[in-house]
Scaffold this active site. Structure first.
Site, PDB file in Angstrom:
ATOM      1  CG  ASP A 173      -1.951  -1.083   1.203  1.00 58.71           C
ATOM      2  OD1 ASP A 173      -2.446  -1.401   0.105  1.00 58.71           O
ATOM      3  OD2 ASP A 173      -2.276  -1.623   2.270  1.00 58.71           O
ATOM      4  CG  ASP A 204      -6.733  -1.461  -1.472  1.00 55.70           C
ATOM      5  OD1 ASP A 204      -7.059  -2.652  -1.571  1.00 55.70           O
ATOM      6  OD2 ASP A 204      -5.751  -1.077  -0.803  1.00 55.70           O
TER       7      ASP A 204
END
Length: 207
Positions: free
Chosen positions: A149, A184
């Site tokens: 991420d 995401d």
């Protein structure tokens, strides 16, 4: 949207997602960050769990490694189900907005599952060193990879709730804390389309 256009969209999202993750993994130390704007940073972290870093071992009486394996296997079954759903709605010529949404969700889910399955055996650790692609000393095993991420939007930070606000008055708060990736974003966008365009997405064909 036909099958060809759906596959092109999925391929583009996967390419951007994986290139961004590989770049971050091979150029950043763990938790290293770059401020792009005051409200946007590139901050490298790795997620071993599900959404918001939740681990199954935090919920169930199992080890971290067992929880990680169960989560990865669940993701595999989920991606198969989403893939079948996508193929089915394309064959049935369902509304374009539904096919678009499911294509986005499928691309995002596939992007993250690539990390979960393969990253543990192709990268070494990012702690105190920049990781190497196809390292001779990988940090994990197949199915035990960590999701990369890097997108962080601290729009409001170190703020305080007004003292007159019930219950939480005077407490500190920030917005927006989650750190996420392109995959995401695709999933969230797809889900958002299904929520806001629900009637159009699930309208009967021919009506």
């Amino acid at each position: 949207m036909n099958l060809k256009r759906s596959l092109i969209l999925i391929s583009i999202i996967l390419l951007i997602d994986q290139l961004s993750k590989i770049y971050i993994k091979t150029h950043f130390l763990y938790q290293e960050s770059i401020e792009v704007f005051s409200w946007f940073k590139i901050l490298f972290i790795e997620n071993e769990g599900a959404a918001w870093g939740t681990k199954l071992s935090d919920i169930l009486p199992i080890s971290d490694s067992a929880g990680k394996l169960i989560l990865t296997i669940f993701r595999l079954f989920a991606i198969c189900g989403i893939g079948y759903w996508l193929y089915d709605i394309i064959q049935k010529k369902s509304p374009k907005v539904l096919i678009l949404a499911v294509s986005l969700i499928f691309a995002g889910a596939l992007g993250n599952i690539i990390d979960s399955i393969f990253y543990g055996v192709i990268f070494n650790n990012s702690y105190n060193e920049v990781a190497t692609l196809f390292s001779e000393e990988p940090y994990g095993k197949l199915f035990y990879g960590k999701v990369v991420d890097m997108l962080y939007f601290p729009i409001i930070k170190n703020a305080t709730w007004p003292s007159w606000f019930p219950i939480i008055g005077g407490n500190n708060f920030s917005f927006f804390d989650p750190i996420f990736n392109i995959a995401d974003t695709a999933i969230s966008t797809g889900v958002g389309i299904l929520i806001f365009f629900n009637k159009k997405a699930f309208a009967k064909v021919g009506h």
